[in-house]
Design a protein around this motif. Structure first.
Motif, PDB file in Angstrom:
ATOM      1  N   GLN A 159      -6.428  -2.598  -9.484  1.00  0.00           N
ATOM      2  CA  GLN A 159      -5.823  -3.844  -9.003  1.00  0.00           C
ATOM      3  C   GLN A 159      -5.223  -3.663  -7.608  1.00  0.00           C
ATOM      4  N   GLU A 160      -4.651  -2.495  -7.353  1.00  0.00           N
ATOM      5  CA  GLU A 160      -3.985  -2.259  -6.081  1.00  0.00           C
ATOM      6  C   GLU A 160      -4.958  -2.155  -4.912  1.00  0.00           C
ATOM      7  N   ARG A 161      -6.220  -1.828  -5.169  1.00  0.00           N
ATOM      8  CA  ARG A 161      -7.173  -1.692  -4.063  1.00  0.00           C
ATOM      9  C   ARG A 161      -7.214  -2.959  -3.211  1.00  0.00           C
ATOM     10  N   GLU A 162      -7.411  -4.112  -3.849  1.00  0.00           N
ATOM     11  CA  GLU A 162      -7.536  -5.356  -3.086  1.00  0.00           C
ATOM     12  C   GLU A 162      -6.181  -5.844  -2.595  1.00  0.00           C
ATOM     13  N   THR A 163      -5.114  -5.545  -3.338  1.00  0.00           N
ATOM     14  CA  THR A 163      -3.768  -5.915  -2.880  1.00  0.00           C
ATOM     15  C   THR A 163      -3.442  -5.208  -1.559  1.00  0.00           C
ATOM     16  N   LEU A 164      -3.683  -3.895  -1.516  1.00  0.00           N
ATOM     17  CA  LEU A 164      -3.381  -3.140  -0.300  1.00  0.00           C
ATOM     18  C   LEU A 164      -4.332  -3.512   0.830  1.00  0.00           C
ATOM     19  N   TRP A 165      -5.560  -3.819   0.513  1.00  0.00           N
ATOM     20  CA  TRP A 165      -6.534  -4.248   1.535  1.00  0.00           C
ATOM     21  C   TRP A 165      -6.044  -5.517   2.216  1.00  0.00           C
ATOM     22  N   ARG A 166      -5.522  -6.453   1.440  1.00  0.00           N
ATOM     23  CA  ARG A 166      -5.002  -7.692   2.047  1.00  0.00           C
ATOM     24  C   ARG A 166      -3.691  -7.450   2.795  1.00  0.00           C
ATOM     25  N   ASP A 188      12.757 -10.325  -8.013  1.00  0.00           N
ATOM     26  CA  ASP A 188      11.557 -11.005  -7.532  1.00  0.00           C
ATOM     27  C   ASP A 188      10.677 -10.019  -6.781  1.00  0.00           C
ATOM     28  N   ASP A 189       9.450  -9.814  -7.285  1.00  0.00           N
ATOM     29  CA  ASP A 189       8.511  -8.925  -6.599  1.00  0.00           C
ATOM     30  C   ASP A 189       7.949  -9.634  -5.376  1.00  0.00           C
ATOM     31  N   TRP A 190       7.967  -8.975  -4.248  1.00  0.00           N
ATOM     32  CA  TRP A 190       7.556  -9.629  -3.008  1.00  0.00           C
ATOM     33  C   TRP A 190       6.560  -8.818  -2.190  1.00  0.00           C
ATOM     34  N   THR A 191       6.480  -7.527  -2.441  1.00  0.00           N
ATOM     35  CA  THR A 191       5.742  -6.664  -1.519  1.00  0.00           C
ATOM     36  C   THR A 191       4.238  -6.883  -1.544  1.00  0.00           C
ATOM     37  N   GLY A 192       3.690  -7.321  -2.677  1.00  0.00           N
ATOM     38  CA  GLY A 192       2.235  -7.419  -2.803  1.00  0.00           C
ATOM     39  C   GLY A 192       1.602  -8.538  -2.016  1.00  0.00           C
ATOM     40  N   TYR A 193       2.371  -9.549  -1.667  1.00  0.00           N
ATOM     41  CA  TYR A 193       1.797 -10.669  -0.924  1.00  0.00           C
ATOM     42  C   TYR A 193       2.376 -10.790   0.491  1.00  0.00           C
TER      43      TYR A 193
END
Length: 509
Positions: A75-82, A387-392
């Motif tokens: 899941q993190e592959r595309e999150t970090l790519w963005r 609140d999680d914020w880092t992924g976006y």
């Protein structure tokens, strides 16, 4: 504690400037915590710059039934790519079927899970290959007939660390490299922490919570803190070495090779002219600051890759090697390769206050998830939002348009920068775009032509870029610039490197 020393107050104090420490500092600062991070040398100077440069799910972890870790990593592959399209890019890996090792149906089953566990949206799915007909089989020995092609991502590991440090600073964190943590004690209602500055001055901090993300030094750091009996986890230090050789093949594809010892090694195109091969798994018990690839490891990697590539690979072909120490969480496995790559967070508190959180294990791919879990564990003790914020939220330099794929956004941005800075060689502009993303505009701000770039140290490295790295990215030495902020150390000759070191020495005075 030393009397008469000015004390700085903070909510959270983080020890360690690798990917986990900077990731935690970024997350904490973004949640409103007054955060301080210290690193004893340079950011990513240890394990975090000695990786295989991959954001990957960990195909071989499926054999050890680590499905949660694989799913999170995928899941993190595309999150970090963005988040960082300039630092992360998709890769295609060729996995040849070796008739003497894992059966083809096992490989296909593993890759089926790989495609479906992580909710893949942008990355291409797995396909089968006839290696005798497909051009991607050309570099391999002729007896490899069948293979599979699957997706993972590449990352500039050291620059990812710096990007997280920049993001933490942007959110108000105090970020200090070349500051050595000395000790910490629980005293009344605070952690009282002593740090040695580069000039030898002792600085004191007070904090509500302490994070030990010291990597291979995690247990040594624990000994410098007063702990309770609850802190009982241990690190297992494992050395991983890589070699770099002149390019073994044309094309952007990578290769994944199985070995009879059940290890897996990768061959990856590197810095345009080279092939990166790694890694090893060797138990380690020495000083993590003094680590290098041994002759046996170099020979092992050459032989392992030579089992697959048609071209012979000899130790004398190696132009560079590097090694790092993985501070794995000791789960009791006998074989270092079987030891979990998952992270473990050890929380020690005294009377429900003054937490000490120590980080064991982990991998670059899951650093952001590790940071989120760290915040969850510390939430009862700190004024923190969950609140999680880092992924976006893009990392510095990663704020490219989101209405197209990250790859297209970067391609369009490079074309725009080439036009805007057409007085600079296009290959240099591309390299800067890959390294700095949109921050290339800050680097080149006010410069209208090549004359404004200053001294040319070689291979497209100009004084303007060096000054930017010193001013904005905490670079102090030639190694900081040539081996972590860039990999230009592979290209500059000894005379050019010495000239850079001399220039930096004059500036430091």
């Amino acid at each position: 504690m030393t009397l008469g020393i000015e004390t700085t107050r903070c909510d959270l104090f983080v020890i360690g400037g690798g990917i986990n420490g900077t990731g935690i500092a970024r997350d904490a600062a973004g949640r409103g915590l007054n955060t301080v991070l210290v690193e004893q040398t340079d950011f990513a100077a240890g394990t975090s710059s000695a990786s295989s440069k991959l954001i990957h799910g960990g195909l071989r972890y499926l054999e050890h039934y680590e499905f949660r870790l694989v799913r999170e990593s995928l899941q993190e592959r595309e999150t970090l790519w963005r988040m960082a399209p300039h630092l992360v890019r998709p890769l295609r890996f060729i996995l040849p079927h070796h008739s003497g090792l894992r059966p083809a149906f096992i490989l296909r089953l593993g890759l089926f899970l790989y495609d479906h566990l992580g909710g893949r949206k942008l990355l291409r799915k797995t396909k089968s290959l006839n290696l005798r007909k497909d051009p991607k089989g050309a570099p391999l020995k002729g007896h490899f007939k069948k293979g599979f092609e699957y997706s993972d991502c590449w990352v500039d590991d050291a620059r990812l660390v710096v990007a997280n440090a920049l993001a933490a600073k942007r959110r108000g964190a105090t970020i200090l490299n070349r500051h050595r943590f000395l000790d910490a004690v629980r005293e009344d209602r605070d952690w009282r922490i002593r740090v040695e500055a580069p000039d030898g001055k002792i600085i004191e901090f007070q904090a509500d919570a302490l994070v030990n993300a010291a990597g291979p030094w995690v247990e040594k750091t624990l000994l410098s803190c007063i702990m309770s009996e609850n802190a009982h986890s241990h690190a297992r230090l494992v050395k991983g070495s890589h070699i770099v050789v002149p390019a073994l093949y044309d094309g952007p594809q990578c290769y994944t090779f199985q070995n009879p010892d059940k290890r897996v090694i990768f061959a990856i195109p590197y810095e345009d002219k080279y092939t990166l091969i790694g890694t090893t798994d060797v138990p380690f018990s020495g000083d993590p600051a003094k680590v290098s690839a041994s002759k046996d490891e170099v020979a092992y990697l050459c032989a392992a890759a030579g089992e697959y590539f048609d071209k012979a690979i000899r130790p004398e072909d190696v132009v560079w090697s590097y090694a790092g120490i993985r501070p794995l969480y000791d789960d009791g496995q006998v074989n270092p390769s079987a030891t979990t790559r998952d992270y473990h967070l050890d929380l020690d508190v005294r009377e429900d206050t003054l937490p000490l959180l120590s980080v064991f294990g982990g991998k670059i791919t899951t650093y952001r998830c590790l940071a989120e879990e760290a915040m969850e564990k510390l939430a009862p003790y700190l004024p923190i939002s969950l609140d999680d914020w880092t992924g976006y939220t893009p990392l510095p330099g990663g704020n490219l348009p989101e209405d197209v794929t990250p790859a297209k956004a970067l391609k369009h941005f490079k074309a725009e920068m080439r036009t805007r800075f057409n007085w600079l060689d296009g290959s240099i502009v591309d390299r800067m775009c890959n390294a700095y993303g949109t921050r290339i505009e800050k680097l080149l701000e006010g410069i209208a032509g090549l004359d404004g770039m200053g001294i040319h140290f070689g291979e497209g490295l100009y004084e303007a870029e060096v000054s930017y790295l010193v001013r904005e990215e905490w670079a102090h030495t030639a190694d900081d610039i040539l081996w972590r902020r860039s990999k230009l150390g592979l290209r500059l000759n000894q005379t050019e490197q010495a000239a850079l070191a001399a220039w930096l020495a004059v500036r430091e005075r």
